[in-house]
Design a protein around this motif. Sequence first.
Motif, PDB file in Angstrom:
ATOM      1  N   CYS B 196     -18.096 -12.281  35.464  1.00 53.91           N
ATOM      2  CA  CYS B 196     -18.137 -13.738  35.448  1.00 53.91           C
ATOM      3  C   CYS B 196     -18.191 -14.244  34.000  1.00 53.91           C
ATOM      4  O   CYS B 196     -18.269 -13.461  33.063  1.00 53.91           O
ATOM      5  N   LYS B 197     -18.190 -15.548  33.848  1.00 56.36           N
ATOM      6  CA  LYS B 197     -18.252 -16.161  32.518  1.00 56.36           C
ATOM      7  C   LYS B 197     -19.523 -15.740  31.803  1.00 56.36           C
ATOM      8  O   LYS B 197     -20.603 -15.790  32.379  1.00 56.36           O
ATOM      9  N   GLY B 198     -19.389 -15.351  30.556  1.00 56.44           N
ATOM     10  CA  GLY B 198     -20.558 -15.028  29.760  1.00 56.44           C
ATOM     11  C   GLY B 198     -21.036 -13.604  29.934  1.00 56.44           C
ATOM     12  O   GLY B 198     -21.885 -13.139  29.182  1.00 56.44           O
ATOM     13  N   MET B 199     -20.529 -12.889  30.940  1.00 50.50           N
ATOM     14  CA  MET B 199     -21.003 -11.528  31.162  1.00 50.50           C
ATOM     15  C   MET B 199     -20.198 -10.572  30.288  1.00 50.50           C
ATOM     16  O   MET B 199     -19.155 -10.077  30.679  1.00 50.50           O
ATOM     17  N   THR B 200     -20.680 -10.368  29.073  1.00 47.40           N
ATOM     18  CA  THR B 200     -20.013  -9.398  28.205  1.00 47.40           C
ATOM     19  C   THR B 200     -20.461  -8.006  28.620  1.00 47.40           C
ATOM     20  O   THR B 200     -21.456  -7.848  29.318  1.00 47.40           O
ATOM     21  N   LEU B 201     -19.705  -7.021  28.178  1.00 47.28           N
ATOM     22  CA  LEU B 201     -20.105  -5.653  28.531  1.00 47.28           C
ATOM     23  C   LEU B 201     -21.491  -5.351  27.978  1.00 47.28           C
ATOM     24  O   LEU B 201     -22.277  -4.646  28.579  1.00 47.28           O
ATOM     25  N   MET B 202     -21.776  -5.903  26.800  1.00 45.50           N
ATOM     26  CA  MET B 202     -23.058  -5.612  26.179  1.00 45.50           C
ATOM     27  C   MET B 202     -24.197  -6.457  26.745  1.00 45.50           C
ATOM     28  O   MET B 202     -25.300  -6.458  26.222  1.00 45.50           O
ATOM     29  N   ARG B 203     -23.904  -7.211  27.817  1.00 43.72           N
ATOM     30  CA  ARG B 203     -24.985  -7.880  28.530  1.00 43.72           C
ATOM     31  C   ARG B 203     -25.171  -7.280  29.919  1.00 43.72           C
ATOM     32  O   ARG B 203     -25.985  -7.751  30.697  1.00 43.72           O
ATOM     33  N   VAL B 551     -23.251 -16.567  32.943  1.00 41.46           N
ATOM     34  CA  VAL B 551     -24.313 -15.791  32.315  1.00 41.46           C
ATOM     35  C   VAL B 551     -24.508 -16.267  30.884  1.00 41.46           C
ATOM     36  O   VAL B 551     -23.547 -16.549  30.176  1.00 41.46           O
ATOM     37  N   HIS B 552     -25.766 -16.403  30.482  1.00 38.40           N
ATOM     38  CA  HIS B 552     -26.044 -16.917  29.142  1.00 38.40           C
ATOM     39  C   HIS B 552     -26.907 -15.995  28.315  1.00 38.40           C
ATOM     40  O   HIS B 552     -27.258 -16.318  27.192  1.00 38.40           O
ATOM     41  N   ARG B 553     -27.307 -14.880  28.872  1.00 44.77           N
ATOM     42  CA  ARG B 553     -28.206 -13.996  28.123  1.00 44.77           C
ATOM     43  C   ARG B 553     -28.082 -12.595  28.674  1.00 44.77           C
ATOM     44  O   ARG B 553     -27.476 -12.363  29.701  1.00 44.77           O
ATOM     45  N   ALA B 574     -28.653 -21.354  27.834  1.00 47.65           N
ATOM     46  CA  ALA B 574     -29.275 -21.030  26.556  1.00 47.65           C
ATOM     47  C   ALA B 574     -30.220 -22.138  26.108  1.00 47.65           C
ATOM     48  O   ALA B 574     -31.259 -21.872  25.508  1.00 47.65           O
ATOM     49  N   GLY B 585     -25.660 -14.026  21.181  1.00 41.63           N
ATOM     50  CA  GLY B 585     -24.390 -14.687  21.408  1.00 41.63           C
ATOM     51  C   GLY B 585     -23.188 -13.874  20.984  1.00 41.63           C
ATOM     52  O   GLY B 585     -22.154 -13.906  21.621  1.00 41.63           O
ATOM     53  N   ASP B 586     -23.318 -13.110  19.901  1.00 45.11           N
ATOM     54  CA  ASP B 586     -22.106 -12.500  19.366  1.00 45.11           C
ATOM     55  C   ASP B 586     -21.901 -11.063  19.818  1.00 45.11           C
ATOM     56  O   ASP B 586     -21.234 -10.305  19.152  1.00 45.11           O
ATOM     57  N   GLN B 587     -22.526 -10.670  20.906  1.00 51.95           N
ATOM     58  CA  GLN B 587     -22.221  -9.303  21.293  1.00 51.95           C
ATOM     59  C   GLN B 587     -21.572  -9.219  22.661  1.00 51.95           C
ATOM     60  O   GLN B 587     -21.870  -9.887  23.545  1.00 51.95           O
TER      61      GLN B 587
END
Lengths: 228, 587
Positions: B196-203, B551-553, B574, B585-587
């Motif tokens: 989903c939006k905001g769900m980076t691999l590193m989150r 996802v925001h965190r 956030a 934010g940047d990962q």
Amino acid sequence: MSEAVLDSGATEAQGTQGLVDDWSRDKQVFGVPWGKAMMWIFLLSDTFIFSCFLVGYMMVRISTTDPWPVPSEVFALTLFGTSIPLVLIAIMTFILITSSGTMALAVNMGYRKDRKKTFWLMVATAALGASFVGMQAFEWTKLISEGVRPWGNPFGAAQFGSSFFMITGFHGLHVSAGVIYLLVIAFRVKNGFYEKHGGNYEIVEITGLYWHFVDLVWVFIFAFFYLW
Amino acid sequence: MSYVAYADRDHEQEHHDPDTFITKYIWSQDHKVIAIQYGLTAIFVGLIALGLSAMMRLQLGFPDDFAFINPENYYQFITMHGMIMVIYLLTALFLGGFGNYLIPLMCGSRDMVFPFMNMLSYWVYLLSVIILIASFFVPGGSTGAGWTLYPPQAISPGTPGIDLGILMMLASLAVFIVAFTMGGLNYVTTVLQARCKGMTLMRLPLSVWGIFIATILGLLAFPALLVSAIMMLFDKTLHTSFFMPAISSMGIDPGYTGGSPILFQHLFWFFGHPEVYIVALPAFGIVSDLISTHARKNIFGYRMMVWAIIMIGGLSFIVWAHHMYVSGMNPYFGFFFATTTLIIAVPTAIKVYNWVLTLWEGNIHLRVPMLFSIGFIFTFIHGGLTGLFLGNVTIDLPLSDTYFVVAHFHMVMGVSPVLVVFGAIYHWWPKITGRMYNETLGKWHFWMTFLGTYAIYLPMHYLGFAGVPRRYFAMGNTDFLPDSAQDLNAAITMSALFVAATQILFFVNMIWSLKKGPKSDPNPWDATTLEWQTPDHPPKHGNWGHHLPEVHRWAYDYSVPGYKDDFIPQNVPADAAPAGREHDGDQ
Ligand code: HEM
Ligand SMILES: [Cu+2]
């Protein structure tokens, strides 16, 4: 890649960090449809299958104590009174590579939404593939009539026949599956199936990925089995 | 590349719910139902394997007292026990079960990317299980070749089940691999492409990382098993000589020539070693989440944990021949593989340190899932340390094929993942069923299982050092073994029967909970990850109602200073809550 929607509006990192950020950004890693990503991963897995087959073949070829038959003699055809080594395989290889060409054209026509040309190019690809399988059947028949069996053959090590039937058989199954796959997609293109689903012809490219892969694998089989 | 991500197109899709009983629960394409189907089937075969182990222990503890166990049966029990536990229970449960349930929910997707294929995956898996179980009943019985199926003995006279038994085993494995591939392609593509939006691999929660990398390992390792199964099928049915050298078997020349049994071992362990991490990595991931949630602390060294999973996954492909130190392969290989084997212990140790450091000064709630997680840390350290012994060629040579190896791999891939399985079932049970289980009963279940398994496997290390060989039906009059070895064996058997019996507590608890258990909160553990934030509880088809979550965190905002709760769910914006992680934010 897709634009990242992140909260803190962070600046782009450089170097390795930037690389990791790129790969791990949200929503999706690759800007491609799901089917295409899945096909890549499947082909990677399939690569491991063929690699295991080929490595297995090399190992038994090394470990067997009987002499290995000379491929250029076993795979020779007598045409017009002269024996030409590997001629059938050369033709088969040529056909398969040609079919990759027609496939590439089909993909191009697909993106131009030229349904008719896409259809015919895919059918041509399938026909070339089918003729490849036909020639393989001919080759199998010839070897069998000369007494080559999975468990033994008159020319030397038994593993020759075992590996030959196993590897070319497995590859032939891939080509046959590909022919069916191509035809199904070709007819769907023709029937306008994809018009109803948003007019997206990415599927032609996905089919093409599979087809080029099968072609590429053949090059390795050719090199390791017939030329070694 | 201009392909629009799924999360950005969600409003264009129509979602229609299955309405009949059959489409909802039987031919279901919903990942949650498929997960439960996978889970129940896996637990069912697991119980069969548990029964087999009880019979093996009866024979070992009290030789000759049980007339119905003869040497042939014994070999069949070992083989089927091992194969079922490793492949049909643990692989299927972690990937088909937990993978299916957790991946879409934790990534914020509505389902797997190709639900139909996902459904097929389960039914093909069921077919492989049916073939496997049918092999018990064919003439000659199931195969007794040992779960490693080494040729020549796997298909030579003298081994039980060399006719239909081994054929059906190989066929069942091939079918399983097809099922796994269909599911596995789905899991990997979903993690990569459908977040989903905001769900980076590193989150991503570490559970998803563990399952994701394990699935990739499976997609690259199962091919070797498939190929070796096909080649052995040919050796058996077509009389080819891929693996079969020229041998004389019981005075008869079976007519094989020039094959290489070592080739089989290489292929098998090229699959076999990654396989142990296919089972271990999901357990690593899940246990990280359980520990962090129940200790109310962020996981220590999240990025390190991710990289450790990736490194272990990569390295697991270049250590396989540490299972072959005694096979007679080139000694230089032994040196190489001992080195890589010891290197893999480094990322593994990092993970263990990080779990312990997460517990350190945490606000530890000793609930059932946490107990199982802490139990896992113990058993895993234990098994990992014996692995260091076995990884060294000179120490392995005398220990190989003794009970020391049995103790090692049961600690590390038997007990440890199973403890995580239990912890995970207790942890996600409220989400899956909407009800709570009985905490006291769960604690009893934990303590009896944990202490009981120690009573089983700790003594096995001594037996191994004393030289008790593995896979023997009975020791007979063995001079170098003191009689007390037999007493120890009897004690182990008692513990094993005890542990097997205590599993009833688990089933009683779960059945009670389904019938009478109190309704649970949507988020009973105050967890941050997305699966606890669904609009419906338990989640319905499509998971998220009308709108996909954002996802925001990261997944570990526990006990963030300056916030009213001690957890901040991943979908809290956030500006509504502080970020517990710098530079998120940047990962
Ligand atoms: C520090 C990490 C580890 C090291 C150094 C290590 C080393 C070894 C070695 C050298 C053997 C071969 C022993 C022999 O047959 O003589 C072995 C066997 C085994 N290990 Fe490990 N291991 C480690 C972790 C694991 C993990 C994490 C698992 C599973 C989750 C595992 C599962 C197994 C299994 C199943 C066998 C026995 C296979 C068989 O012969 O049937 N090991 N280990
Ligand atoms: Cu290993």
